[in-house]
Each structure stands twice: as structure tokens, then as C-alpha cells.
Design an enzyme around this catalytic site. Structure first.
Site, mmCIF file in Angstrom:
data_model
loop_
_atom_site.group_PDB
_atom_site.id
_atom_site.type_symbol
_atom_site.label_atom_id
_atom_site.label_comp_id
_atom_site.label_asym_id
_atom_site.label_seq_id
_atom_site.Cartn_x
_atom_site.Cartn_y
_atom_site.Cartn_z
ATOM 1 N N PRO A 88 -28.671 -13.742 18.904
ATOM 2 C CA PRO A 88 -28.464 -12.406 18.150
ATOM 3 C C PRO A 88 -29.161 -10.765 18.589
ATOM 4 O O PRO A 88 -28.745 -10.396 17.991
ATOM 5 C CB PRO A 88 -29.808 -12.698 17.394
ATOM 6 C CG PRO A 88 -29.553 -14.493 17.284
ATOM 7 C CD PRO A 88 -29.255 -14.782 18.574
ATOM 8 N N GLU A 115 -35.017 -22.429 20.830
ATOM 9 C CA GLU A 115 -35.432 -20.210 20.657
ATOM 10 C C GLU A 115 -34.580 -19.513 21.312
ATOM 11 O O GLU A 115 -34.844 -18.219 21.621
ATOM 12 C CB GLU A 115 -36.696 -20.044 21.111
ATOM 13 C CG GLU A 115 -37.853 -21.791 20.131
ATOM 14 C CD GLU A 115 -37.802 -21.476 18.498
ATOM 15 O OE1 GLU A 115 -37.365 -20.005 18.187
ATOM 16 O OE2 GLU A 115 -37.059 -22.199 18.259
ATOM 17 N N ARG A 153 -5.824 -15.245 16.834
ATOM 18 C CA ARG A 153 -5.005 -14.790 16.352
ATOM 19 C C ARG A 153 -4.199 -13.075 16.154
ATOM 20 O O ARG A 153 -3.382 -12.896 16.146
ATOM 21 C CB ARG A 153 -5.712 -14.445 14.473
ATOM 22 C CG ARG A 153 -6.334 -15.130 13.784
ATOM 23 C CD ARG A 153 -7.141 -14.944 12.980
ATOM 24 N NE ARG A 153 -6.338 -14.047 11.908
ATOM 25 C CZ ARG A 153 -5.913 -13.756 11.095
ATOM 26 N NH1 ARG A 153 -5.979 -15.489 10.729
ATOM 27 N NH2 ARG A 153 -5.114 -13.180 10.529
ATOM 28 N N ASP A 168 -3.612 -8.464 6.991
ATOM 29 C CA ASP A 168 -4.450 -8.927 6.600
ATOM 30 C C ASP A 168 -5.763 -7.370 6.657
ATOM 31 O O ASP A 168 -6.101 -6.437 7.255
ATOM 32 C CB ASP A 168 -4.965 -10.009 7.353
ATOM 33 C CG ASP A 168 -4.402 -10.663 6.763
ATOM 34 O OD1 ASP A 168 -4.000 -11.319 5.800
ATOM 35 O OD2 ASP A 168 -4.630 -12.545 7.810
HETATM 36 C C1 JBZ Z 1 -26.108 -15.798 17.028
HETATM 37 C C2 JBZ Z 1 -30.442 -20.049 19.388
HETATM 38 O O1 JBZ Z 1 -28.634 -20.127 19.534
HETATM 39 C C3 JBZ Z 1 -28.768 -18.801 18.585
HETATM 40 C C4 JBZ Z 1 -29.321 -18.729 17.475
HETATM 41 C C5 JBZ Z 1 -28.972 -17.954 17.105
HETATM 42 C C6 JBZ Z 1 -27.757 -17.132 16.960
HETATM 43 C C7 JBZ Z 1 -26.852 -17.559 17.827
HETATM 44 C C8 JBZ Z 1 -27.553 -18.196 18.680
HETATM 45 S S1 JBZ Z 1 -25.616 -16.688 17.965
HETATM 46 N N1 JBZ Z 1 -27.011 -16.371 16.302
HETATM 47 C C9 JBZ Z 1 -24.922 -14.811 16.608
HETATM 48 O O2 JBZ Z 1 -24.063 -14.807 16.420
HETATM 49 O O3 JBZ Z 1 -26.130 -13.761 15.236
#
Ligand code: JBZ
Length: 249
Positions: A88, A115, A153, A168
Site C-alpha cells: 500500500p 501486517e 497486454r 481500449d
Molecule cells: C496493496 C501485507 O500485504 C499487503 C496488504 C495490502 C496490500 C498489499 C500487500 S499490496 N495492498 C495495494 O496494491 O494496494
């Protein structure tokens, strides 16, 4: 293009890679996907991939050794491979990034769980960090699949009809026009007459306008970056004037 996936849930990838576009791309030898179980890179008798966080707190953290050992093992055998951590906290993934990253032909995808990963994984072996978007997920597996499909792609021969990649929706910068197939009338809903006319110039014009209408209604932000002709701009102006009269779309 080669993708080496690092995960503690290899079975997540079975069906997505065994169907449709990604299956065909593999069958044609255009992409190669290898799924590695991070447990196979542990060295303790319980094959542990996670541990408690230093400093306390809820949840578990992925141990650094198995991930680092896996990435280094792949990089030793494949000096050109680059690693991506799906997280994230990564750079937001979008079409331009997919296109740019498709210029490199070997990616190691690190799928986190729990986590997160011990920070030393990033420092030791991570080349890029990518996030597919702002919603809560439990792991990097689904983001990794999104990454593989979006890059694949761009490989010539992966998408059936050669022209449709750049045609696309997002590549053009506008949303797609409405599509119809038979029957011509379904539950009293009719297919727009122009589509049955055989007049290709008129059909193209109708499709362009419907794309503009949809984009203006649903994703007006996309219009800022789209390349628009004078005729496109006139049509959008008509839509806006119409809205001022109607007070709705
Ligand atoms: C991602 C802990 O593992 C995670 C948790 C959430 C997450 C990812 C990996 S990759 N969210 C995203 O691409 O937003």
C-alpha cells in the site's frame, strides 16, 4: 517476459493463471510465470515465514530471511531480474506505469501478507514498490495478478486483435462507448438505429460522441488529459449547455 512470484499462498495463483488471456500467453511462450512458495526458503524446522513485531503491537510481520534468500536466489540465476514489492506504500499503479514497466522483461513479484514485511527486505532486495489502489487488501497476491495482466497486454501477440490494446478505454483516455449485440430488441430496449445502418462514418461519429458523453458523466477528470478534436470540444460544449437547460444529465 518472465514473472517470478514469491508468496506463502501459491494456490491463489492456480486458476487466474490457468484461464483465458494469461493461460494463452503462457501456452504461446509469450510469458512465463513461476510461483515460488516462500516456505521453501525458510531454514527452521517449522518453516516459519512470520514473527512477532519488535516493539509490540497487533499482528505478525514477515521475517526477512526467506524473502531475501528467495529474491537473491532468483537474481543470481537471472542477473537482469528486477524486484517489485506490492505494498500500500508503493507508487500508484496506472496504465502509463504498466506500459513503461512492460519494457523490462523479468520481474520478481514479492507478495506480502500479515501486517507487512521486515523493513530490511526493502533495503536489501527491493527495486520498486507498487500499490494498485487505495482500498484495504490482505495481501499482495491479487495486486501481483493485476500487475502481470496489465504488463502482459503490452507484449505483441498476447491480446487477440493487435489493435485493441491501445484502442481500449484507458489508453485512449476516454471511457468506452456502449456495446450491443443481437437481438435488436430485448425487453423493449432497442439497439441504436445507427449501429444497424452499415454507415461506418456515422457509426464512428456516434461511438466517439457516446464515449465523450460517458466520460463527461462518469469520469470528467479524464477529459483534462484526453486529446480532443475541435468537433469533440463542440460536442462537449453541447452537453454542458444541455445540462444547464435540463438541470440534469
Ligand atoms: C496493496 C501485507 O500485504 C499487503 C496488504 C495490502 C496490500 C498489499 C500487500 S499490496 N495492498 C495495494 O496494491 O494496494
Amino acid at each position: 517476459m518472465t514473472f517470478d512470484l514469491l508468496t506463502i499462498f501459491p494456490a491463489i495463483f492456480t486458476s487466474p493463471l490457468a484461464e483465458s488471456l494469461l493461460k494463452k500467453a503462457q501456452d504461446k511462450g509469450l510469458i512465463r510465470v513461476r510461483v515460488h512458495n516462500l516456505r521453501d526458503f525458510t531454514q527452521d524446522k517449522h518453516r516459519m515465514t512470520d514473527d512477532y513485531p519488535y516493539g509490540g503491537g497487533a499482528g505478525m510481520v514477515m521475517k526477512p530471511e526467506p524473502v531475501i534468500r528467495a529474491v537473491e536466489w532468483i537474481k543470481e540465476k537471472n542477473p537482469g531480474a528486477k524486484s517489485v514489492l506490492l505494498t500500500p506504500q508503493g507508487e500508484r499503479f496506472h496504465q502509463r506505469l504498466a506500459k513503461e514497466m512492460s519494457g523490462h522483461n523479468h520481474w520478481i513479484l514479492i507478495c506480502g501478507r500479515y501486517e507487512g514485511l521486515d523493513e530490511r527486505v526493502r533495503l536489501a532486495v527491493v527495486d520498486r514498490e507498487i500499490s494498485i489502489g487505495d482500498y484495504i487488501l490482505t495481501g499482495g497476491e491479487v495486486p501481483a495478478l493485476v500487475f502481470i495482466e496489465a504488463l502482459s497486454r503490452y507484449i505483441p501477440g498476447v491480446v487477440g486483435c493487435g489493435k485493441s490494446v491501445e484502442e481500449d478505454s484507458f489508453s485512449q483516455g476516454l471511457l468506452e462507448y456502449p456495446q450491443y449485440t443481437r437481438p435488436p430488441v430485448f425487453r423493449e430496449m432497442v439497439v441504436p438505429e445507427v449501429l444497424l445502418s452499415g454507415n461506418h462514418a456515422q457509426i464512428e461519429r456516434w461511438r466517439r460522441r457516446e464515449s465523450l458523453r460517458r466520460t463527461w458523466q462518469r469520469r470528467p477528470d479524464l477529459l483534462e488529459k484526453a486529446s480532443l478534436s475541435a468537433e469533440d470540444k463542440d460536442f462537449l460544449q453541447e452537453l454542458k449547455n444541455q445540462k444547464e437547460i435540463d438541470g440534469h444529465n
